[in-house]
Motif scaffolding. Structure first.
Motif, PDB file in Angstrom:
ATOM      1  N   MET A  46      52.538  -1.014  -2.310  1.00  7.72           N
ATOM      2  CA  MET A  46      50.891  -0.876  -1.839  1.00  7.72           C
ATOM      3  C   MET A  46      50.161   0.557  -1.878  1.00  7.72           C
ATOM      4  N   ALA A  47      50.198   0.623  -3.135  1.00  6.73           N
ATOM      5  CA  ALA A  47      49.917   1.621  -3.834  1.00  6.73           C
ATOM      6  C   ALA A  47      49.452   1.453  -5.558  1.00  6.73           C
ATOM      7  N   TRP A  48      48.784   2.170  -5.493  1.00 11.92           N
ATOM      8  CA  TRP A  48      48.609   2.581  -7.289  1.00 11.92           C
ATOM      9  C   TRP A  48      47.853   3.564  -7.610  1.00 11.92           C
ATOM     10  N   ASN A  49      48.345   4.596  -8.726  1.00 18.04           N
ATOM     11  CA  ASN A  49      48.075   5.822  -8.404  1.00 18.04           C
ATOM     12  C   ASN A  49      46.673   6.487  -7.573  1.00 18.04           C
ATOM     13  N   LEU A  50      47.283   6.931  -6.797  1.00 17.34           N
ATOM     14  CA  LEU A  50      46.819   7.115  -5.748  1.00 17.34           C
ATOM     15  C   LEU A  50      45.975   6.266  -4.471  1.00 17.34           C
ATOM     16  N   SER A  51      46.185   5.183  -4.958  1.00 19.62           N
ATOM     17  CA  SER A  51      45.074   4.313  -4.090  1.00 19.62           C
ATOM     18  C   SER A  51      46.077   3.752  -3.687  1.00 19.62           C
ATOM     19  N   ILE A  52      45.384   3.158  -1.874  1.00 18.51           N
ATOM     20  CA  ILE A  52      46.337   2.198  -1.375  1.00 18.51           C
ATOM     21  C   ILE A  52      45.514   0.344  -2.571  1.00 18.51           C
ATOM     22  N   THR A  53      46.199  -0.058  -2.329  1.00 17.92           N
ATOM     23  CA  THR A  53      45.214  -1.043  -3.380  1.00 17.92           C
ATOM     24  C   THR A  53      44.602  -2.037  -2.542  1.00 17.92           C
ATOM     25  N   SER A  54      43.510  -3.357  -2.561  1.00 16.22           N
ATOM     26  CA  SER A  54      42.726  -3.299  -2.477  1.00 16.22           C
ATOM     27  C   SER A  54      43.037  -4.360  -1.651  1.00 16.22           C
ATOM     28  N   ASP A  55      44.269  -5.324  -2.242  1.00 14.57           N
ATOM     29  CA  ASP A  55      45.211  -6.243  -2.037  1.00 14.57           C
ATOM     30  C   ASP A  55      45.309  -5.378  -0.100  1.00 14.57           C
ATOM     31  N   THR A  56      46.116  -4.343  -0.594  1.00 13.42           N
ATOM     32  CA  THR A  56      46.489  -4.090   1.421  1.00 13.42           C
ATOM     33  C   THR A  56      45.255  -3.532   2.089  1.00 13.42           C
ATOM     34  N   LEU A  57      44.462  -3.179   1.709  1.00  9.32           N
ATOM     35  CA  LEU A  57      43.105  -3.027   2.608  1.00  9.32           C
ATOM     36  C   LEU A  57      42.217  -4.136   3.205  1.00  9.32           C
ATOM     37  N   THR A  58      42.370  -5.439   2.427  1.00  4.86           N
ATOM     38  CA  THR A  58      41.893  -6.081   2.478  1.00  4.86           C
ATOM     39  C   THR A  58      42.805  -7.229   2.985  1.00  4.86           C
ATOM     40  N   CYS A  59      43.826  -7.073   3.566  1.00  2.93           N
ATOM     41  CA  CYS A  59      44.661  -7.445   4.243  1.00  2.93           C
ATOM     42  C   CYS A  59      44.593  -7.188   5.873  1.00  2.93           C
ATOM     43  N   MET A  60      44.831  -5.613   5.847  1.00  2.00           N
ATOM     44  CA  MET A  60      44.553  -5.333   7.077  1.00  2.00           C
ATOM     45  C   MET A  60      43.055  -5.539   7.363  1.00  2.00           C
ATOM     46  N   VAL A  61      42.288  -5.906   6.865  1.00  2.00           N
ATOM     47  CA  VAL A  61      40.714  -6.059   7.785  1.00  2.00           C
ATOM     48  C   VAL A  61      40.875  -7.708   8.154  1.00  2.00           C
ATOM     49  N   SER A  62      41.521  -8.932   7.287  1.00  2.00           N
ATOM     50  CA  SER A  62      41.523  -9.952   8.240  1.00  2.00           C
ATOM     51  C   SER A  62      42.579 -10.074   8.720  1.00  2.00           C
ATOM     52  N   HIS A  63      43.049  -9.210   9.384  1.00  2.00           N
ATOM     53  CA  HIS A  63      44.186  -9.029  10.539  1.00  2.00           C
ATOM     54  C   HIS A  63      43.223  -7.958  11.467  1.00  2.00           C
ATOM     55  N   ASN A  64      41.934  -7.339  11.926  1.00  2.00           N
ATOM     56  CA  ASN A  64      41.141  -6.751  12.238  1.00  2.00           C
ATOM     57  C   ASN A  64      42.242  -5.525  12.173  1.00  2.00           C
ATOM     58  N   ALA A  65      43.038  -4.549  11.636  1.00  2.00           N
ATOM     59  CA  ALA A  65      43.527  -3.743  12.359  1.00  2.00           C
ATOM     60  C   ALA A  65      42.823  -2.759  12.070  1.00  2.00           C
ATOM     61  N   LEU A  66      42.133  -2.874  12.582  1.00  2.00           N
ATOM     62  CA  LEU A  66      41.520  -1.013  13.202  1.00  2.00           C
ATOM     63  C   LEU A  66      42.339   0.170  13.020  1.00  2.00           C
ATOM     64  N   ARG A  67      43.497   0.473  13.954  1.00  2.00           N
ATOM     65  CA  ARG A  67      43.980   1.742  14.100  1.00  2.00           C
ATOM     66  C   ARG A  67      44.416   1.797  12.124  1.00  2.00           C
ATOM     67  N   CYS A  68      45.220   1.282  11.974  1.00  2.00           N
ATOM     68  CA  CYS A  68      46.177   1.244  10.618  1.00  2.00           C
ATOM     69  C   CYS A  68      44.502   1.498   9.252  1.00  2.00           C
ATOM     70  N   ALA A  69      43.516   1.402   9.839  1.00  2.00           N
ATOM     71  CA  ALA A  69      42.787   0.668   8.335  1.00  2.00           C
ATOM     72  C   ALA A  69      42.468   2.731   8.803  1.00  2.00           C
ATOM     73  N   LYS A  70      42.189   3.241  10.092  1.00  2.00           N
ATOM     74  CA  LYS A  70      41.949   4.383   9.446  1.00  2.00           C
ATOM     75  C   LYS A  70      41.884   5.154   9.535  1.00  2.00           C
ATOM     76  N   VAL A  71      43.568   5.574   9.123  1.00  2.00           N
ATOM     77  CA  VAL A  71      44.368   6.084   8.800  1.00  2.00           C
ATOM     78  C   VAL A  71      44.723   5.830   7.484  1.00  2.00           C
ATOM     79  N   VAL A  72      44.072   4.872   6.120  1.00  2.00           N
ATOM     80  CA  VAL A  72      44.726   4.723   5.330  1.00  2.00           C
ATOM     81  C   VAL A  72      42.968   4.900   4.257  1.00  2.00           C
ATOM     82  N   LEU A  73      42.047   5.013   4.988  1.00  2.00           N
ATOM     83  CA  LEU A  73      41.176   5.093   4.368  1.00  2.00           C
ATOM     84  C   LEU A  73      40.796   6.523   3.958  1.00  2.00           C
ATOM     85  N   PRO A  74      41.131   7.311   5.045  1.00  2.00           N
ATOM     86  CA  PRO A  74      40.647   9.116   4.915  1.00  2.00           C
ATOM     87  C   PRO A  74      42.278   9.197   3.991  1.00  2.00           C
ATOM     88  N   GLY A  75      43.208   8.542   4.130  1.00  2.00           N
ATOM     89  CA  GLY A  75      44.319   8.927   3.472  1.00  2.00           C
ATOM     90  C   GLY A  75      45.244  10.426   3.992  1.00  2.00           C
TER      91      GLY A  75
END
Length: 309
Positions: A46-75
Motif C-alpha cells: 500500500m505504499a511506495w517511496n513514503l507515499s500511500i499508493t494511489s490505488d489505496t486512496l482510490t479504494c478508500m474513496v470508492s468505499h467512502n471510508a472517510l475516517r481512514c482517509a482522514k488518517v492517510v492524507l496527513p500521514g
C-alpha cells in the motif's frame, strides 16, 4: 501540491491486488484500527517511496471510508511511518481521487480532499477512461442520469414548459446532495466556458444542473451574467430549425440585462431575481439552441481573442 502520474511499480500493484479483499473489508467498516493493522502487516502493498499508493486512496474513496482517509492524507499516524497520500496523484486507471468522489457524490469526502490540497482542474487521461474529463463533468453527467430526471422529464426538450419541469425536479430535497457535489467540483476559473459548451452542444439538462449548482459563483461575477445575457443576441442567425418557435430576442435580452442590474443591489429579492434570470436564459435555450450549429460570436471572449478565431 504537485500533480504527478502514478509512480507505483508493477510489483507493488500486484501485491496490492493480492491483499485487496482484506483491505475492502476494513474500508467497508471504515475502521481505522483494522486499516492500520493491515498496513503494518503489508506496508509494501500500500505504499511506495513514503507515499500511500494511489490505488489505496482510490479504494478508500470508492468505499467512502472517510475516517481512514482522514488518517492517510496527513500521514501523521505513527503506524504509517511517515507515509501519506497525495490527492493529486493519478491512479493506474487514468483518473484522480477527486473524479471518484464526484462519481459517488460524497460531499464530506470531496471537502476533505480539497482541504488537503486536491485540485479541481485535473483531467482524466489514458486508454481505459474517457479522456479529458474534469471532476465537474463527472458530477454533472452522473446527476443527469438520476432516476427522477430519467422517469419524469418528457422526451422532447424543445418545449416551453420543459425547463420549468426540469428546474422543479432539480430543486427537490433528494437532489440536494447531487447539486452540492457539482458545486464543490465546479471550482474552476473556466465556469462560463463549461456552461456555454453544454448549451451550444444542445445539452440542456447538463447546462441547467451546472447553472443551478453554481448560482453563488455566478452572482459574484457580473461578467458571467453579462455573457449569459448576451446569448439571445449571439444566436440570432443560427437556428433555422426552431425559428418558427423562437421567442422575442430583444425582450429576453432586456430582461437579462435588467436582472444583472438588480442582482447588484443588496435587497431581499436578489436571489429570486437571479433565479428568474437563469430560468429565462434556459427557457430560451430549450426552444432555440441547435447543438449541431457552430457559434460565430462568443460574448465572454475578449475582442482580441475573437479576432484570432
Amino acid at each position: 501540491m504537485i500533480i504527478i502520474p502514478d509512480p507505483t511499480p508493477e510489483f507493488v500493484q500486484s501485491a496490492f491486488y493480492n491483499m485487496l479483499d482484506g483491505l475492502e473489508l476494513a474500508l467497508e467498516k471504515d475502521s481505522v484500527r483494522c486499516f492500520l493493522r493491515l498496513f503494518a502487516k503489508s506496508p509494501n502493498a500500500m505504499a511506495w517511496n513514503l507515499s500511500i499508493t494511489s490505488d489505496t486512496l482510490t479504494c478508500m474513496v470508492s468505499h467512502n471510508a472517510l475516517r481512514c482517509a482522514k488518517v492517510v492524507l496527513p500521514g501523521k499516524a505513527s503506524w504509517l511511518n511517515g507515509h501519506h497520500a497525495n490527492p493529486n496523484c493519478m491512479n493506474p486507471h487514468g483518473y484522480f481521487p477527486i473524479h471518484g468522489v464526484a462519481e459517488r457524490f460524497s460531499v464530506n469526502m470531496i471537502k476533505l480532499l480539497f482541504h488537503h490540497g486536491a485540485l479541481a482542474k485535473v483531467h482524466t487521461l489514458g486508454d481505459v477512461v474517457i479522456q479529458n474529463l474534469l471532476p465537474l463533468h463527472v458530477a454533472v453527467e452522473n446527476t443527469c442520469m438520476h432516476k427522477y430526471l430519467e422517469d419524469s422529464l418528457p422526451p422532447m426538450q424543445y418545449h416551453r414548459d420543459y425547463i420549468y419541469k426540469l428546474v422543479h425536479l432539480l430543486c427537490l430535497l433528494e437532489m440536494k446532495i447531487f447539486l452540492d457535489t457539482v458545486r464543490l467540483a465546479g471550482k474552476t476559473d473556466n465556469l462560463v466556458h463549461e456552461i456555454w459548451n453544454y448549451i451550444m452542444n444542445g445539452k440542456l439538462v447538463q447546462a441547467t444542473v451546472l447553472l443551478l449548482a453554481s448560482q453563488n459563483q455566478i452572482r459574484k461575477h457580473d461578467c458571467i451574467i453579462e455573457s449569459l445575457g448576451c446569448i439571445p443576441v449571439s444566436l440570432r442567425s443560427i437556428n433555422s430549425k426552431y425559428r418558427q418557435h423562437r421567442w422575442d430576442w430583444d425582450h429576453r435580452r432586456n430582461r437579462a440585462w435588467q436582472t444583472r442590474d438588480l442582482a447588484r443591489e443588496n435587497t431581499p429579492q436578489k436571489k429570486a431575481t437571479h433565479n428568474r434570470a437563469l430560468i429565462t436564459v434556459l427557457s430560451w435555450t430549450s426552444g432555440n439552441v441547435d447543438g449541431t450549429k457552430e457559434l460565430t460570436e462568443m460574448p465572454y471572449l475578449h475582442p482580441a481573442e475573437q479576432k484570432v478565431m
